[in-house]
Write a protein that holds these residues in place. Structure first.
Motif, PDB file in Angstrom:
ATOM      1  N   PRO A 109      39.078  83.640  44.273  1.00  0.00           N
ATOM      2  CA  PRO A 109      38.741  83.940  43.021  1.00  0.00           C
ATOM      3  C   PRO A 109      38.813  85.537  42.917  1.00  0.00           C
ATOM      4  O   PRO A 109      39.266  85.848  41.689  1.00  0.00           O
ATOM      5  N   ILE A 110      38.548  86.158  43.864  1.00  0.00           N
ATOM      6  CA  ILE A 110      38.689  87.696  43.692  1.00  0.00           C
ATOM      7  C   ILE A 110      40.025  88.244  43.878  1.00  0.00           C
ATOM      8  O   ILE A 110      40.435  89.102  42.949  1.00  0.00           O
ATOM      9  N   ILE A 111      40.857  87.303  44.581  1.00  0.00           N
ATOM     10  CA  ILE A 111      42.257  87.868  44.774  1.00  0.00           C
ATOM     11  C   ILE A 111      42.807  87.479  43.572  1.00  0.00           C
ATOM     12  O   ILE A 111      43.667  88.226  43.048  1.00  0.00           O
ATOM     13  N   LEU A 112      42.585  86.095  42.887  1.00  0.00           N
ATOM     14  CA  LEU A 112      43.268  85.923  41.480  1.00  0.00           C
ATOM     15  C   LEU A 112      42.718  86.714  40.291  1.00  0.00           C
ATOM     16  O   LEU A 112      43.652  86.880  39.620  1.00  0.00           O
ATOM     17  N   PHE A 113      41.602  87.323  40.324  1.00  0.00           N
ATOM     18  CA  PHE A 113      41.037  88.402  39.654  1.00  0.00           C
ATOM     19  C   PHE A 113      41.884  89.511  39.604  1.00  0.00           C
ATOM     20  O   PHE A 113      42.375  90.061  38.621  1.00  0.00           O
ATOM     21  N   PHE A 114      42.249  90.002  40.902  1.00  0.00           N
ATOM     22  CA  PHE A 114      43.004  91.107  40.918  1.00  0.00           C
ATOM     23  C   PHE A 114      44.418  90.936  40.621  1.00  0.00           C
ATOM     24  O   PHE A 114      45.122  91.700  39.685  1.00  0.00           O
ATOM     25  N   ILE A 115      45.101  89.889  40.808  1.00  0.00           N
ATOM     26  CA  ILE A 115      46.448  89.571  40.437  1.00  0.00           C
ATOM     27  C   ILE A 115      46.500  89.597  38.900  1.00  0.00           C
ATOM     28  O   ILE A 115      47.450  90.058  38.077  1.00  0.00           O
ATOM     29  N   GLY A 116      45.708  88.672  38.436  1.00  0.00           N
ATOM     30  CA  GLY A 116      45.605  88.452  36.964  1.00  0.00           C
ATOM     31  C   GLY A 116      45.282  90.026  36.005  1.00  0.00           C
ATOM     32  O   GLY A 116      46.128  90.103  35.240  1.00  0.00           O
ATOM     33  N   TYR A 117      44.469  90.635  36.631  1.00  0.00           N
ATOM     34  CA  TYR A 117      44.289  91.956  36.088  1.00  0.00           C
ATOM     35  C   TYR A 117      45.487  92.964  35.885  1.00  0.00           C
ATOM     36  O   TYR A 117      45.824  93.446  34.999  1.00  0.00           O
ATOM     37  N   ILE A 118      46.374  92.944  37.343  1.00  0.00           N
ATOM     38  CA  ILE A 118      47.468  93.853  37.392  1.00  0.00           C
ATOM     39  C   ILE A 118      48.509  93.069  36.273  1.00  0.00           C
ATOM     40  O   ILE A 118      49.273  94.029  35.905  1.00  0.00           O
ATOM     41  N   ARG A 119      48.661  91.866  36.043  1.00  0.00           N
ATOM     42  CA  ARG A 119      49.582  91.394  35.142  1.00  0.00           C
ATOM     43  C   ARG A 119      49.327  91.570  33.906  1.00  0.00           C
ATOM     44  O   ARG A 119      50.222  91.593  32.844  1.00  0.00           O
ATOM     45  N   LEU A 120      48.010  91.605  33.597  1.00  0.00           N
ATOM     46  CA  LEU A 120      47.547  91.645  32.101  1.00  0.00           C
ATOM     47  C   LEU A 120      46.934  92.752  31.512  1.00  0.00           C
ATOM     48  O   LEU A 120      46.572  92.927  30.460  1.00  0.00           O
ATOM     49  N   ARG A 121      46.914  93.701  32.359  1.00  0.00           N
ATOM     50  CA  ARG A 121      45.899  94.733  32.019  1.00  0.00           C
ATOM     51  C   ARG A 121      46.537  95.580  30.842  1.00  0.00           C
ATOM     52  O   ARG A 121      45.604  96.415  30.187  1.00  0.00           O
ATOM     53  N   ASP A 122      47.700  95.747  30.675  1.00  0.00           N
ATOM     54  CA  ASP A 122      48.409  96.509  29.547  1.00  0.00           C
ATOM     55  C   ASP A 122      48.691  95.689  28.174  1.00  0.00           C
ATOM     56  O   ASP A 122      49.182  96.055  27.203  1.00  0.00           O
TER      57      ASP A 122
ATOM     58  N   THR B  50      39.434  88.097  17.070  1.00  0.00           N
ATOM     59  CA  THR B  50      38.876  89.137  17.820  1.00  0.00           C
ATOM     60  C   THR B  50      39.822  89.922  18.976  1.00  0.00           C
ATOM     61  O   THR B  50      40.403  88.697  19.342  1.00  0.00           O
ATOM     62  N   GLU B  51      40.336  91.058  19.016  1.00  0.00           N
ATOM     63  CA  GLU B  51      41.241  91.428  20.023  1.00  0.00           C
ATOM     64  C   GLU B  51      40.701  91.817  21.256  1.00  0.00           C
ATOM     65  O   GLU B  51      39.508  92.310  21.455  1.00  0.00           O
ATOM     66  N   TYR B  52      40.883  91.140  22.378  1.00  0.00           N
ATOM     67  CA  TYR B  52      40.547  91.533  23.723  1.00  0.00           C
ATOM     68  C   TYR B  52      41.657  92.034  24.698  1.00  0.00           C
ATOM     69  O   TYR B  52      42.759  91.397  24.437  1.00  0.00           O
ATOM     70  N   ASP B  53      41.036  92.935  25.327  1.00  0.00           N
ATOM     71  CA  ASP B  53      42.174  93.546  26.394  1.00  0.00           C
ATOM     72  C   ASP B  53      42.362  92.381  27.836  1.00  0.00           C
ATOM     73  O   ASP B  53      41.524  91.725  27.792  1.00  0.00           O
ATOM     74  N   GLY B  54      43.414  92.817  28.429  1.00  0.00           N
ATOM     75  CA  GLY B  54      43.522  92.257  29.482  1.00  0.00           C
ATOM     76  C   GLY B  54      42.201  91.830  30.429  1.00  0.00           C
ATOM     77  O   GLY B  54      42.217  90.839  31.086  1.00  0.00           O
ATOM     78  N   PHE B  55      41.627  92.985  30.961  1.00  0.00           N
ATOM     79  CA  PHE B  55      40.552  93.041  31.599  1.00  0.00           C
ATOM     80  C   PHE B  55      39.642  91.936  31.045  1.00  0.00           C
ATOM     81  O   PHE B  55      38.954  91.306  31.938  1.00  0.00           O
ATOM     82  N   ILE B  56      39.346  91.756  29.886  1.00  0.00           N
ATOM     83  CA  ILE B  56      38.209  91.036  29.435  1.00  0.00           C
ATOM     84  C   ILE B  56      38.909  89.308  29.575  1.00  0.00           C
ATOM     85  O   ILE B  56      37.941  88.500  29.935  1.00  0.00           O
TER      86      ILE B  56
END
Length: 203
Positions: free
Chosen positions: A18-31, A39-45
């Motif tokens: 789960p931690i690795i997938l969180f990191f990968i997901g954040y890198i892909r969706l952070r922008d 409601t608007e949510y950023d990639g981190f949320i």
């Protein structure tokens, strides 16, 4: 009570996946930004919202396979759910960034409370996996308690003063590396106070 043994690779995958997938997901969706329910949510949320059920599922699978969860695993799941849920509900990433602080304060406080009572709660948790004299357990418990408090302070400094990118890298790699280095530096205590088992004597 000890749980049933499972393949170490599978255990690591369930705990770290789960931690690795969180990191990968954040890198892909952070922008990216997502409009959900008006409601608007950023990639981190968004990634945080996916991480909470993911870690709950991995913990459930681990429990079904082993028949046992440690107190640390249960506490971690509860805090991830609470602080991750608050971040998503309030659309505020600060709560999730505070989660490691709360986890390390809880663990450090738990061990510290035992120290004040003259007991090693670390021994209570780990004695089935490691045989060591009481003096060694107390030394290791005091060091680990101080280490947890130091990590709590460090996490607060990083998330409050650095960018989200920096915190994510710190959370994914920095904290894990710190724990690994700490454990490696305790080899002397483990060796000095180790209790030889009957199998060791027979060998």
């Amino acid at each position: 009570m000890a749980g049933k043994a499972i393949n170490p690779l599978l255990k690591n995958a369930l705990e770290l996946g789960p931690i690795i997938l969180f990191f990968i997901g954040y890198i892909r969706l952070r922008d990216q930004n997502f409009l959900i329910g008006g409601t608007e949510y950023d990639g981190f949320i968004v990634v945080t919202a996916a991480f909470v059920p993911l870690i709950a599922l991995s913990t459930l699978i681990l429990w079904r396979l082993t028949g046992h969860l440690s107190k640390m695993q249960i506490a971690t799941l509860i805090l991830v759910t609470v602080f991750g849920g608050l971040s998503v509900w309030l659309n505020d990433d600060r709560f999730f960034k505070m989660k490691p602080t709360m986890i390390y304060l809880l663990f450090g406080g738990f061990l510290g409370f035992g120290i004040l009572k003259g007991r090693s709660y670390l021994k209570f948790v780990m004695e089935e996996a490691l045989s060591m004299q009481d003096e060694g357990w107390m030394i290791l418990t005091k060091r680990l308690s101080a280490f947890f408090f130091a990590l709590a302070v460090l996490n607060e400094i990083v998330w409050r003063t650095q960018t989200t990118d920096t915190w994510v890298y710190f959370k994914t790699f920095g904290l894990s590396a710190a724990v690994f280095v700490f454990l490696m530096t305790q080899a002397g205590v483990l060796t000095k106070y180790a209790i030889e088992t009957e199998s060791d004597d027979a060998a």
